[in-house]
Design a protein around this motif. Structure first.
Motif, PDB file in Angstrom:
ATOM      1  N   SER A 106      -2.821 -18.008  -3.365  1.00 23.45           N
ATOM      2  CA  SER A 106      -3.520 -16.899  -4.016  1.00 23.45           C
ATOM      3  C   SER A 106      -5.026 -17.057  -3.852  1.00 23.45           C
ATOM      4  CB  SER A 106      -3.179 -16.841  -5.506  1.00 23.45           C
ATOM      5  OG  SER A 106      -1.811 -16.611  -5.672  1.00 23.45           O
ATOM      6  N   THR A 113      -9.808 -12.243   1.823  1.00 23.95           N
ATOM      7  CA  THR A 113     -10.223 -10.869   1.545  1.00 23.95           C
ATOM      8  C   THR A 113     -11.741 -10.772   1.507  1.00 23.95           C
ATOM      9  OG1 THR A 113      -8.213 -10.387   0.315  1.00 23.95           O
ATOM     10  CG2 THR A 113     -10.118  -9.005  -0.151  1.00 23.95           C
TER      11      THR A 113
ATOM     12  N   GLN B  61      -6.032  -4.900   4.425  1.00 22.52           N
ATOM     13  CA  GLN B  61      -6.107  -5.729   3.220  1.00 22.52           C
ATOM     14  C   GLN B  61      -5.619  -5.003   1.984  1.00 22.52           C
ATOM     15  OE1 GLN B  61      -8.020  -9.073   2.409  1.00 22.52           O
ATOM     16  NE2 GLN B  61      -6.666  -9.215   4.156  1.00 22.52           N
ATOM     17  N   GLY B  62      -5.261  -3.751   2.116  1.00 17.19           N
ATOM     18  CA  GLY B  62      -4.798  -2.994   0.957  1.00 17.19           C
ATOM     19  C   GLY B  62      -5.926  -2.194   0.327  1.00 17.19           C
ATOM     20  N   SER B 175      -8.312  -6.177  -8.645  1.00 18.43           N
ATOM     21  CA  SER B 175      -7.019  -6.694  -8.232  1.00 18.43           C
ATOM     22  C   SER B 175      -6.596  -6.073  -6.910  1.00 18.43           C
ATOM     23  CB  SER B 175      -5.984  -6.389  -9.293  1.00 18.43           C
ATOM     24  OG  SER B 175      -4.706  -6.383  -8.720  1.00 18.43           O
ATOM     25  N   PRO B 176      -6.252  -6.885  -5.925  1.00 19.79           N
ATOM     26  CA  PRO B 176      -5.802  -6.316  -4.661  1.00 19.79           C
ATOM     27  C   PRO B 176      -4.422  -5.678  -4.768  1.00 19.79           C
ATOM     28  CG  PRO B 176      -5.631  -8.701  -4.620  1.00 19.79           C
ATOM     29  CD  PRO B 176      -6.278  -8.344  -5.906  1.00 19.79           C
ATOM     30  N   ASP B 177      -3.626  -6.081  -5.752  1.00 15.52           N
ATOM     31  CA  ASP B 177      -2.249  -5.600  -5.834  1.00 15.52           C
ATOM     32  C   ASP B 177      -2.121  -4.286  -6.569  1.00 15.52           C
ATOM     33  OD1 ASP B 177      -1.117  -7.678  -4.472  1.00 15.52           O
ATOM     34  OD2 ASP B 177      -1.049  -8.950  -6.243  1.00 15.52           O
ATOM     35  N   PHE B 178      -2.883  -4.116  -7.602  1.00 16.09           N
ATOM     36  CA  PHE B 178      -2.676  -2.931  -8.408  1.00 16.09           C
ATOM     37  C   PHE B 178      -4.006  -2.349  -8.852  1.00 16.09           C
ATOM     38  CE2 PHE B 178       1.490  -1.568  -9.158  1.00 16.09           C
ATOM     39  CZ  PHE B 178       1.293  -0.402  -9.862  1.00 16.09           C
ATOM     40  N   GLU B 182      -5.108  -1.429 -12.995  1.00 18.43           N
ATOM     41  CA  GLU B 182      -5.715  -2.610 -13.588  1.00 18.43           C
ATOM     42  C   GLU B 182      -7.219  -2.448 -13.739  1.00 18.43           C
ATOM     43  OE1 GLU B 182      -4.704  -6.189 -11.557  1.00 18.43           O
ATOM     44  OE2 GLU B 182      -5.288  -7.409 -13.271  1.00 18.43           O
ATOM     45  N   LYS B 222       6.171  -3.420 -11.208  1.00 19.71           N
ATOM     46  CA  LYS B 222       5.015  -4.269 -10.929  1.00 19.71           C
ATOM     47  C   LYS B 222       3.833  -3.857 -11.805  1.00 19.71           C
ATOM     48  CE  LYS B 222       2.601  -4.690  -6.915  1.00 19.71           C
ATOM     49  NZ  LYS B 222       2.409  -4.754  -5.458  1.00 19.71           N
ATOM     50  N   VAL B 226       1.667  -6.119 -14.403  1.00 17.91           N
ATOM     51  CA  VAL B 226       0.220  -6.247 -14.226  1.00 17.91           C
ATOM     52  C   VAL B 226      -0.514  -5.882 -15.519  1.00 17.91           C
ATOM     53  CG1 VAL B 226      -1.751  -5.183 -13.081  1.00 17.91           C
ATOM     54  CG2 VAL B 226       0.180  -5.962 -11.738  1.00 17.91           C
TER      55      VAL B 226
END
Lengths: 142, 242
Positions: A106, A113, B61-62, B175-178, B182, B222, B226
């Protein structure tokens, strides 16, 4: 690896290892530690990740040299079957290690990134600086 | 006030140029940055041809990382305000200008353009959500409202305007995921003024939504995790983790 050998050797609750299996376990433990050292030497493994594996190898070696220790540990855990104690310890150890790797991954993902972002912004800045001269040549050309 | 409008784009070669042209027309004062999130098509070239500055991420990278790149640029280059919109043509730049007015007037730190507006005023080419999208939206709305104690209708909107407080926060913590949800939770927790403004959104001009029913279910699951974890994050976390 020594765990499997220990487990195979202990049909009764007490651990009884023949000297032959103990020698094999010790040799495997030493070979494992040798492999870890070799991986470090060839730059395939960084030192900071190697400590835990080296300790694991030492544990195997100690287990082979003093099989009675395992019985002591099992008694301390209140587990009648030494095999169960052994597998539990190994399983928890590997679980903790896997979690540790996820944490490391992580952190590295975040670093990658940020690196990508810095590179992207550098390119944009270069384009901005080029653009100024580019626009001038384009307008003079037409 | 110096303003940056940035557009995250991933494989949007069909629509990015027209979006850039629209932004130019509606927001002539603003600087324009396209964040090309590792596109494998000609998105970057199209954007450059259209006259936009392009920040190309070397690999995909999202959305979160792409948006953060924009906030980082705005912060470093000293912009007083910034806004972003999607590259697929769903977000009319005229509405982005309305969001920016809230920032210029210092009525909010972060303004979200909500696609859910009075249905009686709906027009034929307005945005129409699908069923799975409506379910997901309902769930997120409920939990985000619960978490922030502030009413949000459009939790995943990609049309936003922000001031420097938000730039500073999001360039460190995003946050890269959400990203969408978030970030709202984070902004409210950090005591920033977050405001939602109903805007008109269109059906997408190109590309397709990445959501299938199964993905939607996973997405919702998810999102809930989060949000739950986000409630236990430390406030004003140190910015020196990276």
């Amino acid at each position: 690896m020594s765990g499997l050998l220990l487990a195979a050797a202990s049909e009764s609750p007490k651990v009884h290892l023949t000297s032959q299996t103990r020698v094999i376990a010790a040799v495997l433990a030493l070979a494992f530690m040798g492999l870890v050292l070799e991986l470090i030497r060839r730059d395939k493994l960084q030192e900071r990740f190697s400590v835990v594996w080296f300790v694991a190898g030492l544990g195997m070696l100690v287990g082979a040299a003093f099989p009675g220790l395992l019985t002591l540990v099992a008694d301390a855990m209140g587990v009648r079957d030494t095999n169960v104690a052994l597998f539990s310890i190994v399983l928890l150890f590997l679980l903790g290690l896997a979690l540790n790797f996820s944490v490391t991954m992580s952190r590295q993902a975040a670093q990658i990134t940020r690196l990508a972002q810095e590179r992207a912004l550098e390119k944009a800045n270069a384009q901005a600086n080029n653009g100024k001269s580019h626009d001038m040549t384009r307008s003079s050309g037409r | 006030m110096r303003t940056l409008v940035f557009i995250p784009a991933w494989n949007e070669e069909g629509s990015v140029a027209s979006v850039i042209a629209d932004v130019r027309e509606c927001l002539p004062e603003a600087d324009l940055l396209v964040i090309d999130d590792g596109s494998t098509d000609a998105t970057g070239e199209r954007a450059r041809e259209a006259g936009a500055l392009v920040a190309s991420l070397p690999f995909n990278q999202g959305l979160g990382a792409a948006l953060q790149t924009g906030y980082l640029y705005a912060l470093r280059e000293g912009y007083g305000a910034c806004a972003h919109l999607d590259a697929d043509g769903q977000h009319p730049p005229r509405e982005v200008a309305r969001l920016l007015q809230e920032i210029y007037g210092d009525r909010a730190d972060l303004v979200i353009g909500s696609r859910y507006r009075d249905p009686s005023k709906a027009e034929s080419d307005d945005y129409k959500p699908t069923l799975s999208r409506r379910i997901g939206t309902g769930v997120f709305r409920f939990f985000l409202t619960l978490a922030t104690r502030q009413r949000f209708t459009d939790t995943t909107s990609g049309m936003r305007a922000a001031n420097r407080l938000v730039m500073a926060l999001f360039s460190e913590h995003y946050s890269p995921d959400f990203a969408e949800i978030e970030s709202l939770q984070l902004a409210v927790r950090e005591g920033l003024r977050v405001e939602e403004l109903p805007v008109r959104m269109l059906e997408r001009a190109g590309g397709s939504s990445f959501l299938t029913p199964l993905r939607s279910a996973f997405f919702i699951f998810k999102g809930m995790i989060v949000l739950l974890v986000g409630q236990f994050r430390p406030r004003h976390a140190e910015a020196s983790e990276r």
